[in-house]
Design a protein around this motif. Sequence first.
Motif, PDB file in Angstrom:
ATOM      1  N   THR B  14      32.552  37.223  27.085  1.00 36.23           N
ATOM      2  CA  THR B  14      33.404  36.562  28.083  1.00 36.23           C
ATOM      3  C   THR B  14      32.808  35.216  28.472  1.00 36.23           C
ATOM      4  OG1 THR B  14      32.253  37.663  29.915  1.00 36.23           O
ATOM      5  CG2 THR B  14      34.264  38.723  29.096  1.00 36.23           C
ATOM      6  N   GLN B  16      31.566  32.863  31.289  1.00 39.03           N
ATOM      7  CA  GLN B  16      31.087  33.034  32.662  1.00 39.03           C
ATOM      8  C   GLN B  16      30.402  31.771  33.151  1.00 39.03           C
ATOM      9  OE1 GLN B  16      31.933  35.520  34.522  1.00 39.03           O
ATOM     10  NE2 GLN B  16      32.608  36.992  32.963  1.00 39.03           N
ATOM     11  N   GLY B  19      30.660  31.626  39.069  1.00 40.50           N
ATOM     12  CA  GLY B  19      31.678  32.420  39.745  1.00 40.50           C
ATOM     13  C   GLY B  19      32.470  31.621  40.759  1.00 40.50           C
ATOM     14  N   ARG B  30      33.801  37.583  43.125  1.00 41.66           N
ATOM     15  CA  ARG B  30      33.096  36.368  42.752  1.00 41.66           C
ATOM     16  C   ARG B  30      33.019  36.194  41.237  1.00 41.66           C
ATOM     17  NH1 ARG B  30      29.967  32.757  45.091  1.00 41.66           N
ATOM     18  NH2 ARG B  30      28.104  32.113  43.980  1.00 41.66           N
ATOM     19  N   SER B  31      32.804  37.303  40.499  1.00 38.54           N
ATOM     20  CA  SER B  31      32.581  37.262  39.044  1.00 38.54           C
ATOM     21  C   SER B  31      31.368  36.390  38.722  1.00 38.54           C
ATOM     22  CB  SER B  31      33.835  36.798  38.303  1.00 38.54           C
ATOM     23  OG  SER B  31      34.902  37.678  38.560  1.00 38.54           O
ATOM     24  N   ALA B 135      34.881  31.392  35.235  1.00 40.18           N
ATOM     25  CA  ALA B 135      34.438  32.767  34.983  1.00 40.18           C
ATOM     26  C   ALA B 135      35.625  33.673  34.664  1.00 40.18           C
ATOM     27  CB  ALA B 135      33.687  33.301  36.197  1.00 40.18           C
ATOM     28  N   THR B 136      35.443  34.528  33.677  1.00 34.37           N
ATOM     29  CA  THR B 136      36.465  35.503  33.325  1.00 34.37           C
ATOM     30  C   THR B 136      36.400  36.666  34.308  1.00 34.37           C
ATOM     31  OG1 THR B 136      35.914  35.013  31.018  1.00 34.37           O
ATOM     32  CG2 THR B 136      37.376  36.900  31.417  1.00 34.37           C
ATOM     33  N   PHE B 137      37.548  37.031  34.877  1.00 31.82           N
ATOM     34  CA  PHE B 137      37.635  38.245  35.684  1.00 31.82           C
ATOM     35  C   PHE B 137      38.521  39.214  34.907  1.00 31.82           C
ATOM     36  CE2 PHE B 137      39.847  40.368  39.466  1.00 31.82           C
ATOM     37  CZ  PHE B 137      38.965  41.437  39.441  1.00 31.82           C
ATOM     38  N   ARG B 215      31.145  45.344  34.095  1.00 30.51           N
ATOM     39  CA  ARG B 215      30.888  44.185  34.949  1.00 30.51           C
ATOM     40  C   ARG B 215      31.155  44.475  36.425  1.00 30.51           C
ATOM     41  NH1 ARG B 215      29.892  39.208  33.939  1.00 30.51           N
ATOM     42  NH2 ARG B 215      31.234  38.717  35.692  1.00 30.51           N
ATOM     43  N   ASN B 256      28.929  41.930  39.746  1.00 29.69           N
ATOM     44  CA  ASN B 256      29.718  40.748  40.126  1.00 29.69           C
ATOM     45  C   ASN B 256      31.242  40.912  40.174  1.00 29.69           C
ATOM     46  OD1 ASN B 256      27.090  40.018  39.582  1.00 29.69           O
ATOM     47  ND2 ASN B 256      27.644  37.945  38.973  1.00 29.69           N
ATOM     48  N   ASP B 257      31.804  41.785  39.326  1.00 31.51           N
ATOM     49  CA  ASP B 257      33.262  41.960  39.334  1.00 31.51           C
ATOM     50  C   ASP B 257      33.700  43.097  40.254  1.00 31.51           C
ATOM     51  OD1 ASP B 257      33.498  39.912  37.541  1.00 31.51           O
ATOM     52  OD2 ASP B 257      34.364  41.083  35.909  1.00 31.51           O
TER      53      ASP B 257
END
Lengths: 233, 320
Positions: B14, B16, B19, B30-31, B135-137, B215, B256-257
């Motif tokens: 991913t 990132q 975030g 936040r991711s 960032a990818t969520f 994540r 983070n996720d």
Amino acid sequence: MQAQTKIIHAASIHSLGDTAVTVEFGDGIDRALSSRVFAARAAIAAAHIPGIRETVPTFRALAVHFDPDKIRQEQLIAALGDVELPSRPDTSPGTTWQVPVLYDGPDLADIARASGMSPEEAAALHASAGYHVYMLGFLPGFAYLGDLPEKLRLPRLKEPRTRVPKGSVAIADQLTAIYPSQSPGGWRLIGRTPLALFDHRRNPPSLFQPGDDIRFHAIGPDEFDHLSREAGT
Amino acid sequence: MSGFTVLDGGLQTTIQDVGRAGLLALGVPRSGALDALSYRLANRIAGNPPGTAVLELRSPGPTLRVDAENARIALTGTAALTIERNGDAQEWQAWRAIDLDQGDIIRVAGFSDTAVAYLAVAGGFELPEVFGSRATFLRGGFGGFEGRALKEGDFLRLAAPHIPDTPCLTLPAAPRFVTSPVLRAIPGPQADYFTVAAQTAFFERPFTVTRDLDRMGMRIEGPELEHAKTGDFASDATVPGAVQVPGATRPILLLNDCQTTGGYPKIAVVISADLPSAGRLMPGAEIRFRKVGITEAEEARAEGEHAYRSLANTLIAVRG
């Protein structure tokens, strides 16, 4: 002039790690507690304490996320404790939304049976109440709305569904909510809305903000399809 | 158009960065990179400004083809990668910048020393920001590359058309990461929802990281943590590092996720300085929590920053 109370006398402040603290007003889900949380949110925003990044209201508390490189936690807690709360908080600080619902949820018949009503009566009862956005969480744009009329209060499903469709209007205990995206979920499904609750291309992405007021109204299948096409959902 | 063509997405690759902020109250986490230390070093070695978006890799990593005149990359977090050039495969050490030519193939095979590794490219990737971050969520399906992990056939556009005309940098020695760390933690806002015995056991007994890890967080297994209060708990806010205890066993260490709010009491919260260690944890790792106060957490944060700067200051130029 209104009498004021300092946060330190109305709440307990706990560390939530070294980058957040939680200003806790109680435990439970009720409007009086929630209005204290929202009053604290507004008062803290107005106090412009340096280092605060964002605040998150929940049923019981206000979380204050901060930058520990800008303010020490001890100083932050002292500054938060010193913030004055109005004695009679504004009870509806938010927007009022009218939410169309097609009451055809897969659990509607069970909900009606358990409440001793017809499905039409259960739907009408759900739409008769005014709801308050206590908080958002679980999923982006997932708003916890209350309070549900007493007769509709049922526990969560014993076996959560692995896939609840986007837009599902659901109930659990004293709360109701709308699934903003497809997700697993254990709430009972009473209907669905064509509104787009969350869209990352919008700003703000969530239709509902904490503290908003929500009213539901019943629509038929044709209007649902029409509104769905309009909303692109 | 300059870019990387994805020949194999790997387990979960991913985009990132540090975030996004400001949307926690709307349920948006936040991711961002799970191991912020390796993430920052990847950008530093690639010559990027702090905060540039990179690839976060899980084992096995991806296979990428350079479809640009040239490109400079830096892999951090784990040991090694393979570069294929004209059919010849060559092993390269991580923690250094590598200059690549058109047609070169980057392969990061399986790694087992850390859960996540980072691949930065000089200049970064050409991707739109979503609420101030690339960032990818994954759960929300937005940010990064179309809100999802990379898969075969994707084309990642590079923001810079050429390698910079500065020398390649390398760390003289790879940082040593402990696979079974002690994570420092502050008692949680609901520590008193647990018996005194549970609060003691949490900080004295070891836990094992289970395979239930992503994540959002990880399930850990250890001593029974008996709740002192029963009944419903009205949800409150969470943070990465918080340890939620839904039942008496198998607490969840949030990452983070994580959901922005949660309906379970939190016995403790891992301090921000130790979140990179938590992010690196592999299933099977044995961990312990050590109780600290705010002052110690603040000192640890300053020390963590110092450790990063000390590492960054050891960077030396090499031939790419």
